[in-house]
Design a protein around this motif. Structure first.
Motif, mmCIF file in Angstrom:
data_model
loop_
_atom_site.group_PDB
_atom_site.id
_atom_site.type_symbol
_atom_site.label_atom_id
_atom_site.label_comp_id
_atom_site.label_asym_id
_atom_site.label_seq_id
_atom_site.Cartn_x
_atom_site.Cartn_y
_atom_site.Cartn_z
ATOM 1 N N UNK A 107 40.301 50.977 42.991
ATOM 2 C CA UNK A 107 41.518 50.568 42.307
ATOM 3 C C UNK A 107 41.751 49.067 42.426
ATOM 4 N N UNK A 108 41.519 48.504 43.629
ATOM 5 C CA UNK A 108 41.841 47.096 43.836
ATOM 6 C C UNK A 108 40.577 46.316 44.171
ATOM 7 N N UNK A 109 40.449 45.857 45.421
ATOM 8 C CA UNK A 109 39.275 45.069 45.774
ATOM 9 C C UNK A 109 39.248 43.768 44.991
ATOM 10 N N UNK A 110 38.070 43.373 44.477
ATOM 11 C CA UNK A 110 37.962 42.119 43.726
ATOM 12 C C UNK A 110 38.755 42.103 42.423
ATOM 13 N N UNK A 111 39.276 43.269 41.994
ATOM 14 C CA UNK A 111 40.037 43.315 40.746
ATOM 15 C C UNK A 111 41.511 42.986 40.942
ATOM 16 N N UNK A 112 41.908 42.567 42.135
ATOM 17 C CA UNK A 112 43.319 42.292 42.384
ATOM 18 C C UNK A 112 43.844 41.148 41.534
ATOM 19 N N UNK A 113 42.998 40.182 41.187
ATOM 20 C CA UNK A 113 43.433 39.004 40.444
ATOM 21 C C UNK A 113 43.164 39.103 38.952
ATOM 22 N N UNK A 114 42.775 40.296 38.488
ATOM 23 C CA UNK A 114 42.419 40.420 37.074
ATOM 24 C C UNK A 114 43.622 40.144 36.175
ATOM 25 N N UNK A 115 44.850 40.447 36.649
ATOM 26 C CA UNK A 115 46.039 40.195 35.841
ATOM 27 C C UNK A 115 46.358 38.711 35.724
ATOM 28 N N UNK A 116 45.816 37.901 36.634
ATOM 29 C CA UNK A 116 46.041 36.459 36.568
ATOM 30 C C UNK A 116 45.067 35.749 35.649
ATOM 31 N N UNK A 117 43.932 36.391 35.352
ATOM 32 C CA UNK A 117 42.898 35.739 34.560
ATOM 33 C C UNK A 117 43.413 35.398 33.165
ATOM 34 N N UNK A 118 43.317 34.110 32.809
ATOM 35 C CA UNK A 118 43.741 33.609 31.498
ATOM 36 C C UNK A 118 45.200 33.946 31.213
ATOM 37 N N UNK A 119 46.033 33.931 32.270
ATOM 38 C CA UNK A 119 47.442 34.279 32.143
ATOM 39 C C UNK A 119 48.297 33.085 32.557
ATOM 40 N N UNK A 120 49.395 32.828 31.851
ATOM 41 C CA UNK A 120 50.276 31.718 32.228
ATOM 42 C C UNK A 120 51.177 32.043 33.417
ATOM 43 N N UNK A 121 51.111 33.273 33.954
ATOM 44 C CA UNK A 121 51.952 33.667 35.079
ATOM 45 C C UNK A 121 51.649 32.781 36.290
ATOM 46 N N UNK A 122 52.635 31.981 36.714
ATOM 47 C CA UNK A 122 52.509 31.065 37.843
ATOM 48 C C UNK A 122 51.326 30.111 37.693
ATOM 49 N N UNK A 123 50.926 29.822 36.468
ATOM 50 C CA UNK A 123 49.834 28.874 36.237
ATOM 51 C C UNK A 123 50.303 27.452 36.543
ATOM 52 N N UNK A 124 49.497 26.694 37.257
ATOM 53 C CA UNK A 124 49.846 25.319 37.590
ATOM 54 C C UNK A 124 48.798 24.312 37.121
ATOM 55 N N UNK A 125 47.818 24.764 36.328
ATOM 56 C CA UNK A 125 46.835 23.863 35.750
ATOM 57 C C UNK A 125 46.366 24.455 34.431
ATOM 58 N N UNK A 126 46.091 23.582 33.470
ATOM 59 C CA UNK A 126 45.632 23.999 32.148
ATOM 60 C C UNK A 126 44.340 23.246 31.840
ATOM 61 N N UNK A 127 43.288 23.999 31.513
ATOM 62 C CA UNK A 127 42.010 23.409 31.119
ATOM 63 C C UNK A 127 41.965 23.313 29.596
ATOM 64 N N UNK A 128 41.607 22.139 29.108
ATOM 65 C CA UNK A 128 41.427 21.924 27.672
ATOM 66 C C UNK A 128 39.930 21.876 27.400
ATOM 67 N N UNK A 129 39.418 22.915 26.717
ATOM 68 C CA UNK A 129 37.983 23.035 26.456
ATOM 69 C C UNK A 129 37.787 23.250 24.958
ATOM 70 N N UNK A 130 37.244 22.256 24.295
ATOM 71 C CA UNK A 130 36.964 22.328 22.855
ATOM 72 C C UNK A 130 38.197 22.756 22.061
ATOM 73 N N UNK A 131 39.363 22.247 22.426
ATOM 74 C CA UNK A 131 40.597 22.572 21.726
ATOM 75 C C UNK A 131 41.270 23.844 22.192
ATOM 76 N N UNK A 132 40.628 24.618 23.076
ATOM 77 C CA UNK A 132 41.219 25.846 23.597
ATOM 78 C C UNK A 132 42.021 25.541 24.864
#
Length: 584
Positions: free
Chosen positions: A411-436
């Motif tokens: 259920x968890x393990x390494x998947x604990x952060x899957x909800x944070x992936x590519x999510x603005x929730x508590x995001x403190x840095x933004x990568x600009x890659x080819x306009x994305x």
């Protein structure tokens, strides 16, 4: 070089009877071998083998592996062999591969082959040592439903050839047995084609050994490819064990510079420790509700969903008065920014907050280790049981009938952060890659990648900027790289995508991701049939060049052996002579 394939029998019910005409080109194009060879096949006898022409056989030629000629002689009716057995035997003597076909819905023809012709062929095949492929084509009939393709289906034995009889005939002839429910691309290309290509490659290797070496004169400056011995098996790609739990533990222990949540004791107001809101919210819905709730300057109200067994409310945590503070100064080494202060009101949780946070950061699945740590600290089994139930409620994992260690790890393990992936929730840095725009979290990045840790912790522009541009990498590739940092897994969609992620992993010095990409490249190449490998637009020589350039040593060695194992295919590639530069 040329390969001679002789095909006997018909894959169509009924076949060709005595006095009937041999199949025409229209019928031939729907046959097994014609379907495999495709549009490159040409009907007509081969000029070099006109002496072996026999009217009982339909002859056509094609090319495989670049410049290898395949000569096919196909006789659809067994009765036609009786008219001139002597000439038919001459054709069989020249065969490199023999293919015997029959329809599973034509039991009468199968019995004729098994009882009449198989005893005549058996001693000849044993004497010649020719590889034989026995192919059963068609789906068995079933009056009560659609055609059944199951080999064990016995509902139609009276009218169809059962699997057991076909398998027994293959054993009598020393043949490789195949069942093809239909002559579509999957069954013909992937199943029959793979077996036929294996025998063709073995035949070419055998002929190459028998041919005398031809001297080409003294060409001193001629570029020659390296000589590679074929190994018994391809070298394995070794991948390190996952360090996800250790990385997150390091973040809790030493990543206080990026912490944005402070815990205080409810009775004394003493500071208990620091944590990271992104990690807490990703693992626990309770923390998500507590930290992302409405901002208030009034007295704190508990939002805890935990309850005692007697039904009364019991607060574990609550927000401080004025809990969310922007640009609050912290101790030396801390970044200024948003800070959340939480009060631990439960005495048991207050005593064991460090063990609880360690459990959450390591993936919230090591329940046995958590229980051992609590028992060692509390020395009270009843208190341990109460606190374990409260922690289960804290992370939203109630004990159930299937609450086993393996189920919790899945259920968890390494998947604990899957909800944070590519999510603005508590995001403190933004990568600009080819306009994305790709949101991320510094705490996770510095814990999982040493280069990111140096970039965000040192005196670099990225450490003070919220927007970080990335150059030299596509947005899809960098997104796959971030996905690995958050989920500890990598699933590239193609060989080229895997190589692109490998280059990105080498750029940021994430060795385990680099080795996972090496495994993906090897798996994709190994799954290709020989015919697809010879016609694909992917240049294995260029892959070898990139592997050497980006320090993928395991992939480099594997590709060299892969090329050696498929020498007949790659030797006809235009860039094959470049191999001496990379293997020298």
């Amino acid at each position: 070089m040329s390969i001679h394939i002789v095909a006997l029998g018909s894959e169509c019910p009924g076949g060709v009877g005595p006095g009937e005409e041999i199949m025409g080109q229209g019928q031939l194009q729907g046959g097994l071998l014609w379907s495999y060879l495709g549009h490159g096949a040409l009907v007509g006898p081969c000029d070099l083998e006109s002496s072996l022409h026999n009217p009982a056989f339909m002859e056509y030629t094609s090319r495989v592996f670049g410049d290898v000629t395949v000569v096919v002689r196909d006789c659809p009716s067994w009765d036609l062999l009786d008219s001139d057995w002597a000439s038919v035997r001459k054709v069989l003597e020249q065969a490199d591969i023999l293919v015997i076909k029959y329809s599973v819905t034509d039991k009468l023809a199968f019995q004729q082959v098994r009882n009449g012709y198989a005893p005549r062929l058996r001693p000849l095949l044993r004497h010649w040592g020719v590889p034989v492929i026995l192919v059963a084509v068609g789906a068995r009939l079933n009056d009560e439903g659609p055609p059944c393709t199951c080999p064990l289906c016995a509902s139609d034995w009276s009218s169809c050839v059962p699997h057991s009889e076909g398998l027994q005939l293959s054993r009598d002839l020393g043949a490789t047995y195949l069942e093809l429910p239909s002559l579509n691309h999957v069954f013909v290309g992937r199943y029959f084609g793979s077996v036929l290509e294996y025998f063709m490659i073995q035949c070419l290797k055998h002929k190459a050994k028998e041919r005398p070496e031809k001297r080409r004169g003294n060409k001193v400056n001629e570029l020659r490819p390296p000589h590679l011995e074929q190994p018994a098996r391809l070298p394995p790609i070794r991948v390190e064990e996952s360090s996800f739990s250790q990385d997150m533990q390091w973040l809790l222990e030493r990543g206080v510079q990026f912490a944005d949540v402070a815990f205080y004791a409810g009775d004394s107001g003493k500071e208990l420790g620091w944590a990271h809101a992104a990690v807490l919210c990703a693992v626990s819905p309770y923390f998500r509700q507590l930290l992302l709730g409405p901002k208030t300057r009034e007295r704190p109200q508990s939002r805890c969903v935990c309850r005692e067994r007697d039904g009364g409310p019991h607060s574990l945590l609550s927000t401080w008065d004025g809990a969310i503070i922007d640009d609050m100064p912290r101790s030396e080494g801390h970044l200024t920014g948003r800070l959340s202060r939480l009060v631990v009101k439960d005495p048991l949780l207050c005593m064991c907050l460090w063990e609880t946070l360690m459990f959450i950061y390591r993936g919230a699945w090591e329940w046995d280790h958590l229980q051992e740590a609590l028992e060692e600290k509390l020395k009270n089994s009843l208190a341990v049981a109460q606190l374990m139930e409260r922690i289960r409620s804290l992370i939203g994992r109630e004990r159930g009938p299937r609450d086993t260690p393996s189920a919790r790890a899945a259920q968890l393990g390494p998947q604990t952060l899957v909800n944070l992936f590519n999510s603005p929730l508590y995001s403190d840095v933004i990568f600009m890659v080819q306009g994305s725009v790709l949101p991320a979290h510094r705490a996770v990045l510095v814990a999982r990648c040493d280069v990111m840790a140096a970039m965000f912790s040192g005196k670099y522009a990225e450490a003070r900027s919220r927007v970080v541009p990335i150059h030299g990498v596509s947005s899809d590739t960098f997104l796959s790289f971030l996905e690995y940092l958050y989920t500890d897994s990598c699933c590239p969609a193609s060989v080229l995508q895997a190589m692109a992620v490998l280059v990105c992993a080498e750029m940021y010095q994430v060795k385990r991701l680099q080795h996972l990409c090496e495994v993906c490249v090897c798996a994709y190449l190994q799954s290709m049939p020989s015919r697809e490998l010879s016609s694909t637009g992917i240049s294995v020589i260029r892959l070898l060049r990139r592997a050497k350039c980006h320090n993928a040593e395991q992939l480099y060695v594997w590709l060299l052996h892969f090329i050696a194992n498929n020498y007949l295919i790659f030797s006809h590639k235009p860039d094959f002579l470049e191999l001496s530069v990379y293997a020298g």
